[in-house]
Design an enzyme around this catalytic site. Sequence first.
Site, short mmCIF file in Angstrom:
data_model
loop_
_atom_site.label_atom_id
_atom_site.label_comp_id
_atom_site.label_asym_id
_atom_site.label_seq_id
_atom_site.Cartn_x
_atom_site.Cartn_y
_atom_site.Cartn_z
N ASP A 278 0.84 -1.20 0.00
CA ASP A 278 0.00 0.00 0.00
C ASP A 278 0.87 1.25 0.00
OD1 ASP A 278 -2.08 1.79 0.23
OD2 ASP A 278 -2.37 1.45 2.38
N GLU A 311 -2.29 10.76 -0.29
CA GLU A 311 -3.51 9.95 -0.29
C GLU A 311 -3.82 9.50 1.12
OE1 GLU A 311 -5.86 6.12 -0.49
OE2 GLU A 311 -3.93 6.58 0.43
N GLU A 312 -2.78 9.14 1.86
CA GLU A 312 -2.98 8.62 3.21
C GLU A 312 -3.45 9.70 4.18
OE1 GLU A 312 -3.14 5.66 3.68
OE2 GLU A 312 -1.74 4.52 2.44
N ASP A 340 -4.80 0.77 -6.42
CA ASP A 340 -4.41 0.99 -5.03
C ASP A 340 -4.42 -0.35 -4.31
OD1 ASP A 340 -3.97 1.88 -2.49
OD2 ASP A 340 -5.61 3.32 -2.44
#
Length: 508
Positions: A278, A311-312, A340
Amino acid sequence: MSARTGIRRAAILAASASLALVAVPTSHAAPAAGLDGPKLAKNLVKNVTLEGVNRHLIALQRIADRNSGTRAVGTPGYDASVEYVVGKLRGAGFDVSTPEFTYPVRVDDAATAKVGTTTYEAIAMEFSPQTPAGGITGPLRVVPEDATPGCEASDFAGQDFTGSIALIRRGACTFDIKHRNAAAAGAIGVIVANNAEGKLAGVTLGAPGVVPTGGVSRADGTALAQLGGQTVTLDLRYHDEDHVARNVIAQTKTGRKDNVVMAGSHLDSVEEGPGINDNGTGSAGLLETALKLGGSPKVDNAVRFGWWGAEELGLVGSTKYVQSLTFEQQLDIALYLNFDMIGSPNAAYFVYDGDDSDAVGAGAGPYGSAQIEQAFVDYLTVEKGVQTEGTDFTGRSDYGEFIAQGIPAGGLFTGAEGIKTEAQAAKWGGTAGAPYDPNYHAAGDTLGNIDRVALERNADAVAWVTASYAMSTESVNGVPPRAKRAETRAAAARSMRVAEHHSHATVA
């Protein structure tokens, strides 16, 4: 209008109408129907290899290892990841840009729980209300530990929680449920104690909370549990600061610029680990696809690749990118493909549910999303012999803002913290009752956290669908390939010549 002009226009309209009927797709997924795809797609699948994808994962692991074990946005590890991707793309002939965007970083001004002279670190959860300066004070009430601590209203019976700070062990239900149950019992604040080693940081209530709620480590929670009834002061205050980061954008020099096929993945990891699944897997698969496609392929539609930052932290990079485009620039994007996590160690084979046929809650994507879903399903089932399942557009990944602006989207996902079912294990292998990725958002998301069979299958699907749409997006938005457009023009010209010939004959 002269007679000849009327005949000429009628001939053109007739030819266009005839060819429009031919242009109606006969399959739900034109790019992959029968897997008789374009030569470009077949060649790209052949050239995108597991070895090539894995080499990028090794690079990302080493980048993390050299930078305190993380590639999170705002760290040298993320910056080095950006430079790695940029260098590879420029070497393949792409013009590359790294547009900047700002993202909020929370700075804790106070993060404490104090009993007597002892101060414990208590970190405010995302969406927690803040306390006033100096904190809030009340008796510490300890919720008894059982299999579901704080998850039922009955857990708060037998004690007076009015005006108290409730201490609850993590586990069995969401932080939001625990803190709302405590507030309903009269608590003015909540401390959640971790049930694993380490700080309880980077977690969320999931929605605006009702009372200040912070997390403490397991050890501190155990110590606090011995102090029930004593006075505790909970001080949770913070503010946001804007920081700057970069996305990576690369587009082929060839193909239509007004009907662009876009594919993206997020490049950042969480702070806790290197993020090799990830989302090293999505980033590596996308990068190898771009490199093997090259900067100037023979395509009908330009292909644009994006590697997103932050994104996180809430899909910030991709959201800011889409919002930076004008309406006309958004119209230039025919579709968006999102990758993703495509190599989870206990892998599922999920395809984003573009038509809501799985009816799991979020609804269908914009028109064209169903066709994108079917293109991936066709490739994986027919070519790889893998059954797929739909996964909802939950808003957890970078397709979010594309969908919000009406851009059709789709993509692949092999699972995160969700639990693999018995039926899924029978279908795909792996371990039932275990997470798809047991190291999701953790330090263990390393090179040893990858199912390389799933990674290879999905990387091939990335290559196939991307290249297929590079040649034609007709099934998604009605824009035919160059060859069909040439046929349309030629047929119209022939019809016009025939009409003019008949016109001359009639006049004669």
